[in-house]
Scaffold this active site. Structure first.
Site, mmCIF file in Angstrom:
data_model
loop_
_atom_site.group_PDB
_atom_site.id
_atom_site.type_symbol
_atom_site.label_atom_id
_atom_site.label_comp_id
_atom_site.label_asym_id
_atom_site.label_seq_id
_atom_site.Cartn_x
_atom_site.Cartn_y
_atom_site.Cartn_z
ATOM 1 N N HIS B 258 0.729 -1.092 -0.130
ATOM 2 C CA HIS B 258 0.025 -0.130 0.167
ATOM 3 C C HIS B 258 1.073 1.205 0.101
ATOM 4 O O HIS B 258 0.525 2.127 0.449
ATOM 5 C CB HIS B 258 -0.858 -0.145 1.274
ATOM 6 C CG HIS B 258 -2.002 -1.026 0.990
ATOM 7 N ND1 HIS B 258 -3.048 -0.721 0.148
ATOM 8 C CD2 HIS B 258 -2.418 -2.021 1.668
ATOM 9 C CE1 HIS B 258 -4.193 -1.665 0.257
ATOM 10 N NE2 HIS B 258 -3.528 -2.424 1.088
ATOM 11 N N ASP B 321 -0.752 -4.531 6.119
ATOM 12 C CA ASP B 321 -1.762 -5.371 5.580
ATOM 13 C C ASP B 321 -1.587 -5.434 4.021
ATOM 14 O O ASP B 321 -0.968 -4.890 3.484
ATOM 15 C CB ASP B 321 -3.121 -4.582 5.501
ATOM 16 C CG ASP B 321 -3.291 -3.238 5.263
ATOM 17 O OD1 ASP B 321 -2.364 -2.590 5.260
ATOM 18 O OD2 ASP B 321 -4.271 -2.932 4.626
ATOM 19 N N GLU B 322 -1.997 -6.685 3.360
ATOM 20 C CA GLU B 322 -2.392 -6.817 1.896
ATOM 21 C C GLU B 322 -0.978 -6.619 1.245
ATOM 22 O O GLU B 322 -1.137 -6.149 0.058
ATOM 23 C CB GLU B 322 -3.384 -6.115 1.424
ATOM 24 C CG GLU B 322 -4.747 -6.165 2.279
ATOM 25 C CD GLU B 322 -5.782 -5.518 1.509
ATOM 26 O OE1 GLU B 322 -6.903 -6.222 1.468
ATOM 27 O OE2 GLU B 322 -5.716 -4.140 1.431
ATOM 28 N N CYS B 323 0.248 -7.016 1.740
ATOM 29 C CA CYS B 323 1.374 -6.956 0.689
ATOM 30 C C CYS B 323 1.258 -8.307 0.001
ATOM 31 O O CYS B 323 1.489 -9.244 0.453
ATOM 32 C CB CYS B 323 2.847 -6.849 1.564
ATOM 33 S SG CYS B 323 4.106 -6.627 0.461
ATOM 34 N N GLU B 373 -1.362 -8.915 9.801
ATOM 35 C CA GLU B 373 -0.437 -9.489 9.299
ATOM 36 C C GLU B 373 1.173 -9.379 10.000
ATOM 37 O O GLU B 373 2.120 -10.102 9.835
ATOM 38 C CB GLU B 373 -0.146 -8.839 7.835
ATOM 39 C CG GLU B 373 -1.167 -9.286 6.889
ATOM 40 C CD GLU B 373 -2.504 -8.371 6.655
ATOM 41 O OE1 GLU B 373 -2.703 -7.636 7.775
ATOM 42 O OE2 GLU B 373 -2.990 -8.315 5.732
#
Lengths: 681, 681
Positions: B258, B321-323, B373
Site C-alpha cells: 500500500h 496489511d495486504e502486501c 499481518e
C-alpha cells in the site's frame, strides 16, 4: 457595384441581422437561468460538456488573486457537479483561457471597470476582462450557466458581454445588535461574490455592542462588547477575503447616537451623566456623544486615525441616524453651547457635530458616508448619502450635487418579499426625473441586514436568496424586471448557493426539528411552509423582545417569504379569474385539503414542547382558512353554491385570520380571500 | 434490641432497597435517551430548567483545556436550544460545579481514568472527575440529557457514575484514497467527542496518495500527493484540537505494501524497477518496499524519527496489511536474499521487515501497532494488533500475550446496518473464551472509514450516525444490547449532531437535488428513502471505479442504511406474524401505495439528467415490489386470495428484484417477501 446589388446586399445583411436578433439574441429572461442577468448575451449552438477540469491558460496580466479565484472556481465546480477528481493535465480537458489586460487598483475603488467578456463554445472557454474584477465576475457567471442534461453537466454555447448598471452594490450587516462570527461574515462574502455584489458595509458599533478591537481605546471592546468583538487581525483577514472576491469593505461607526456601548468604557464622551451599561433592549435610545466638548473630537480624531489606517477603503461611514437629542436637551451646558453658537435646534447641533467629524475623516484622506441625517445645508459636497428614507431624499441630495446610495426598499430585515425589493429601483420616482448628470450621482444601492431578530443561526435565511434579487436590480439593465422570471431564477440560484454549502434551508429544517424534540416534524413543516414573519416593524409591537429573548420559535425558523403560499396565491387568482387549468384547480384543492387536515395530525404534538404550544391557534387558523377555501372552490366549480350570508361570514372570518398569531402570518388567507371573492352565490 | 426488632429493621431496609432499585435505578435502556448509555444512572425527581446559562464554579485542578471545553459546551447548548444570550452573571442562573481532582497525563495515555460523576438536581449541576478527561465526557452526557418539554428545555434530575468498558475506542479515517480536508477531520473529531470515542487513527499514506508533509523527504508529498497533503503545522493543529476533546491521534504509515505513492518520489525504496506513478485504481497492488536493502531502513529510520517527533502519542501504526509479495518474487536479488537469510516465504520476509521497522519505532520510545499481518512467531510482545480478520485472530494474539484492537465488524465503509455493527463485541466468540488476564489484552475496537467510495461531501453520512452505535458498544456495559433502544436513541443522537452543524442529512438532500437539476426532487426522495448501497465489497464488482469516477450518483447520496425500509420490514414481519395493529397495517398499505405510484410521477424526470437515467429500472422495480406487496397484503387481510402459482411467481420476481440495479439495493424487497410468504393461498 450597382445600386441594385448594393440594395440586395443591404437587404441580405438586414435579414441576417433580423435572424441574428430574433434567433440568437437571448431574450435573457426566457433563457439564461442566471442571476443577475447579464447586460448582453448571444446564444450559440452546441454546448460544452463539464465532465472534467480545464486546461487553464492565463494570458496577459496575472496576480495571486487570480490563482486563488481559479482554485475557488474549481472547488465550486466540484461542489456543483459532485465531480471530484479530474485526470491531471489530460489533453481531453477543454481549454479555459483567462485573459486579463491589466491590474485593478491596489485598493479596490468605486467605479472601477468590472466588465467581462465570456465566450463558451463546444470546445472551450474564453474569459477576458480589462482587469481581475471582471474575471471574478465571469467565473461566477460561468458556474451559474452549468445545466443538468441527459448527456451530463453542460454549459450551452454563449457569448456574454457584461458590466454592472451601478458601481455601488452593497450589503450591510449589523454586527452590533447580534454579533456575527467570522464564519458568517465569510459565508456572506462568498454569497455576495456569487451574485456580484461589491460593497460589504460592516456596521460595527451600536447601543448593544462595540464590535471591533481598538488598541487606542481598548475599553471600547473590553467594556462595550460582552467579549464579542473582532480583533484587528481578524478584520484584516476579512478585508483580504473580501478583496479576493472583488468586494470593498466599508466600516460604519454610528455616531452621535446609537453609541451607548462606547460610553460604558468612556462615559466622558457622552452627553448625559452616566454611568452607562450596554443596552439590552431594542429601539432608539437617548445616549449621544457630546458635540460641545473638544475632548470628544480629540478622542474621535485618534479613533478615526486608527480605524482609517485599518480599513483601506476610500470611504468611511459615520452613521448619523436616529439621534433623538434628549441627552442634549437635558444638559444645560449643551443648551448654553447651542445658544452661544446660534445652533437653533438639535438638528443644527448634529450638523455641527457631523461637520467636525467629517473634517477628521477628510484629514485622513477618506470620504465620509452617512445616513440621510448627515445631509445639512453646508455639508461638504464629497459626502455620500446612504438613504433609508427613499428616492425623494436621494433625489434632493443628487440635485444638490451629493452622491447617494439607496437603502430604503432594501431593508431585508423587514421580511418583505423578493418581488417587493426587486420592484425598488434607485432611479425611479423622484430620482427618475433628475438630469443625466444628476442621475450619475446615484451610485447604486445597499441591502441592509439589521439584526434585532437575526442570529448567526438564521441570518442565512434572512439574507438569501432575496438579496440575489436586489443584486440583480443593481447589476442588470434597467429593463430586466419580469417577476416570474426572477422567481424562477431565484430558486435556481438558491439551489446553487446550497450546493456551495450555505445550508440556510437546512438550518430552517433543523430549527423546526428542534422545536418538536423527538417527535416527527412533518406536520410542523406543513404549517411552516405557509406562514411568514410579520412585515416591516410589526413584530416589535406584538411582543416584548430584547437581547435575551431566544430566537428559536417558528417565526425565527421560517423564511421571510413562503414559496408555497406565493404559488397558491398565483393559482388562486387564476382560479378566481376563471383562467386556471384543471391541473391548477386540482393542485389548489390538494393543498387546501392538506392544510385543512394537518391540524388534526399536528395538534397533539404542539402542547408537548414549550416552543410549539403557541402554535395551537395558528394551526387551527390554517385549518379554518383552508376549510373556507375548499368551500369557495366548491362554489366556483359549481359543486355546491355559496349563500350571500355565508360568503359575508367567510369574508369576516378571513379578516380575523389575517391578524398575526404567535407572531406569524397565515399566508394562505389572501389566496382564499380571492377564491371567496370569486365565488358567486 | 431483640431479634424481632432487628429482623423488622432488616426487612424494612430490604424493602427500601427493593423500592430504590425498582423505582429509581434507571433501566437505562428504557429511559435515558443518550448514547453511549452510562455505566450507572439513578433517576431523581424534578428537573433542571435550561433557559439561561450557568454560574460555573471551578473546583480543584483547572487548566485552559477545561475553559475551552466549557466555552464549547455553551456553544453546543446554544446550538441545541437556540437560546443565544444569557443575562450576564444573573443570580437566576443555576450553579454548575466542575470539580477536577488532578491533571491528566501531559500526553493522553491509553488506559487513563476517563470516569466522571454527574449529578443534576432541580437547582444545579455537579460534574466531578479524577481528571479533565472525565469532565469532557460529562459535558457531552449533560448535553444529550436535554429534553424538550411543555415547560421548556430541561434536564431531569439524575445521578450518573460512568466510565468506559474499553480504553481504546477509535475511528480510523483513510485520507490516502480520497484526501479529506481539515474541516472534515475537525468535524469528525467533534462527533467523536460527542459519543466519547478517544482514538483518532489517521491513515496517512496509501498507493493513491502520501498525505503529510515530510521535511526530511519532501518528494513524498511533492510527487506523491497531487498537492493534497497536510502540512506539519496543520497536523499539529489537529493534534491539539483532538487533545482538547480527549482524543489521541495515532498516525498510520502503511508499509511494506500500500505504498506506491512513496515510490513516485523515491523509487529506490521499492522492490520493482519503477518508475512509479500515483495509483489511480482501487485494489491491492504489487509495489512494495524493498526489505532487503539497508538503505530502506536508513530511510525509514529518518522518516520515523521525523514522524514520531511530530505525533506525540505513544503508539505508532505501521500498517502491514495486504502486501502481495509479487514485486519480491519477481526480483532475483530479493529471492537470493531470502535464500541467504533462510526466509522461507513472503510472509517470513515481511516478518523480517516488520521486525526491523518495529525496532526503529522502539528506538523512538514508541509502541508499534499494525494490522493482523504484523503478528509473526517472534513479534515483540508490546506490539499491538489491529484486527481486520476478527475475534479468532484477536484471541490467538491475546492468548500469546499480545494486546489487540478489533476492527473486523466495524468497517463502516461496507454499508452495513447499525444493528450489524452493534452486534459485534470485542469480547465474544473466541475472545469470550479467554482467561480474564488474556481478556485484558483486548483493548477495544476501532471503526474504519476507508474511502474508495467516500468523498469529503458524503463522508459525514458514512460515519454518522452508525459510528455512534459502535461507540456505545465500546463504552457501555456489556449487557447494553437492545437493538430497538439503540435505534431509538441513535435517531436522537443523529438529530443532536445535526444541531451541532454536521449537516450530513442536508448534504444527502443537496446531492439528490443536484441530480435532478431544476426539477422537483420530491419523487426522487421517495425512491431514495428505500434504497441502499450494496453491502461489503459488492460495489467493486458491479462497475469499474477508479479515483476519477465521480461519486455523485444516488448510491453516493443515500445513507448506508434506510430508516424507512427498516421500519417497513419491522411492520411487515408483524403483519406476516399476525401481530400487527390496524394502524401498522394501514401504514404498510400507505407506504406500499406511495412506492407503487411513485414510478409514474418519477419516470418522466429520470431521463432528463445523466445522473438519474440509470434509475429508470430502479424506480420501475420499486413499483413492481410494491405492487406485489399490496397483493400480498390484500391476501393476508383476506380481501383477495393469492393462488399458489401466483405466489410462486411473486417469489421468483422478488428474487430477481433482490439483485442490485444501478448499484442500488431495493430494501423494500425483504419486507414484501415476508408478506408474500405469509399470504396463504
Amino acid at each position: 457595384m450597382d445600386d441594385k446589388w448594393l440594395r440586395r446586399i443591404l437587404a441580405l445583411l438586414f435579414l441576417l441581422l433580423v435572424f441574428a436578433v430574433s434567433n440568437s439574441r437571448l431574450t435573457a429572461e426566457s433563457e439564461l437561468s442566471i442571476m443577475p442577468l447579464p447586460a448582453h448575451a448571444i446564444a450559440g449552438t452546441g454546448s460544452l460538456p463539464i465532465d472534467g477540469g480545464f486546461q487553464f491558460i492565463s494570458e496577459g496580466y496575472t496576480e495571486p488573486r487570480l490563482d486563488e479565484a481559479r482554485s475557488r472556481f474549481l472547488v465550486r465546480l466540484e461542489q456543483q457537479t459532485g465531480i471530484l477528481h479530474f485526470p491531471p493535465a489530460s489533453p481531453k480537458q477543454p481549454g479555459f483561457i483567462v485573459r486579463t489586460s491589466a491590474p485593478s487598483a491596489p485598493i479596490q475603488e468605486l467605479g472601477e471597470d468590472e466588465s467581462y467578456h465570456l465566450e463558451v463554445t463546444e470546445h472551450g472557454v474564453l474569459l477576458s476582462a480589462p482587469n481581475p474584477l471582471g474575471i471574478l465576475h465571469g467565473f461566477q457567471t460561468f458556474l451559474q450557466l452549468i445545466r443538468t442534461t441527459p448527456q451530463g453537466f453542460v454549459v450551452d454555447s454563449v457569448v456574454i458581454d457584461d458590466q454592472p448598471r451601478f458601481p455601488w452594490r452593497g450589503l450591510m450587516i449589523d454586527s452590533g445588535r447580534h454579533f456575527m462570527p467570522l464564519s458568517v461574515i465569510r459565508q456572506t462574502l462568498d454569497g455576495m461574490e456569487a451574485v456580484k455584489l461589491n460593497v460589504f458595509h460592516w456596521h460595527l458599533s451600536e447601543d448593544q455592542g462595540f464590535r471591533i478591537e481598538s488598541k487606542t481605546y481598548p475599553l471600547l471592546q473590553e467594556k462595550g462588547s460582552d467579549s464579542n468583538y473582532y480583533t484587528q487581525d481578524e478584520v484584516r483577514g476579512i478585508i483580504h477575503y473580501a478583496r479576493d472576491r472583488g468586494i470593498r469593505v466599508i466600516p460604519e461607526f454610528d455616531m452621535p447616537g446609537h453609541s451607548t456601548s462606547w460610553f460604558v468604557g468612556y462615559p466622558e464622551l457622552a452627553s448625559g451623566k452616566g454611568p452607562y451599561q450596554i443596552e439590552r433592549k431594542w429601539g432608539v435610545f437617548d445616549p449621544a456623544m457630546d458635540p460641545t466638548r473638544e475632548s470628544t473630537y480629540a478622542f474621535l480624531d485618534a479613533f478615526i486615525g486608527e480605524m482609517t489606517a485599518l480599513f483601506p477603503d476610500a470611504y468611511f461611514h459615520i452613521g448619523g441616524d436616529e439621534c433623538n437629542g434628549k441627552e442634549w436637551d437635558a444638559n444645560p451646558r449643551i443648551r448654553q453651547f447651542m445658544l452661544d453658537h446660534q445652533l437653533k435646534d438639535d438638528a443644527a447641533l448634529q450638523a455641527y457635530f457631523t461637520k467636525r467629524v467629517q473634517q477628521l475623516v477628510t484629514k485622513r484622506r477618506k470620504i465620509t458616508i452617512g445616513w440621510d441625517e448627515v445631509l445639512q445645508p453646508d455639508t461638504p459636497k464629497d459626502v455620500v448619502i446612504q438613504s433609508w428614507r427613499g428616492q425623494d431624499s436621494l433625489a434632493q441630495a443628487a440635485h444638490r450635487g451629493y452622491r447617494g446610495v439607496l437603502s430604503a426598499g432594501y431593508y431585508i430585515d423587514l421580511n418583505e418579499s423578493a418581488a417587493q425589493h426587486y420592484a425598488v429601483d434607485p432611479l425611479e420616482g423622484a430620482t427618475a426625473k433628475l438630469t443625466p448628470e444628476e442621475k450619475a450621482n446615484i451610485l447604486g444601492g445597499e441591502a441592509t441586514m439589521w439584526t434585532e431578530f437575526t442570529t448567526p443561526e438564521n441570518i442565512g435565511s434572512r439574507i438569501w436568496p432575496r438579496t440575489a434579487a436586489i443584486a440583480e436590480r443593481l447589476w442588470s439593465p434597467e429593463g430586466v424586471k419580469n417577476v416570474d422570471s426572477m422567481y424562477r431564477r431565484l430558486a435556481i440560484v438558491s439551489q446553487t448557493l446550497t450546493d456551495y454549502g450555505f445550508n440556510y434551508t437546512a438550518t430552517s429544517s433543523d430549527m423546526l426539528q428542534r422545536m418538536v424534540g423527538d417527535a416527527d416534524d412533518a406536520p410542523l413543516r406543513v404549517l411552516a411552509s405557509v406562514v411568514e414573519p410579520p412585515k416591516e416593524y410589526d413584530r416589535e409591537g406584538l411582543r416584548d423582545y430584547d437581547l435575551y429573548t431566544p430566537l428559536n420559535r417558528m417565526v425565527d425558523a421560517v423564511p421571510p417569504e413562503s414559496d408555497r403560499a406565493r404559488e397558491f396565491r398565483r393559482i388562486a387568482s387564476r382560479v378566481a379569474a376563471g383562467t386556471a387549468s384543471p391541473d391548477e384547480e386540482n393542485q389548489a384543492r390538494e393543498w387546501l385539503t392538506t392544510w385543512r387536515d394537518n391540524d388534526a395530525i399536528l395538534q397533539p404534538t404542539l402542547s408537548r414542547s414549550s416552543l410549539t404550544a403557541e402554535l395551537i391557534p395558528v394551526s387551527r387558523g390554517l385549518a379554518q382558512t383552508a376549510t373556507i377555501g375548499l368551500a369557495a372552490l366548491d362554489a366556483i366549480e359549481q359543486r355546491k353554491p355559496l349563500g350571500t350570508a355565508e360568503k359575508q361570514q367567510f369574508m369576516s372570518t378571513l379578516k380575523l385570520l389575517e391578524a398575526p398569531q404567535a407572531v406569524l402570518l397565515d399566508m394562505v388567507v389572501p389566496g382564499v380571500e380571492a377564491l371567496v371573492g370569486a365565488a358567486h352565490p
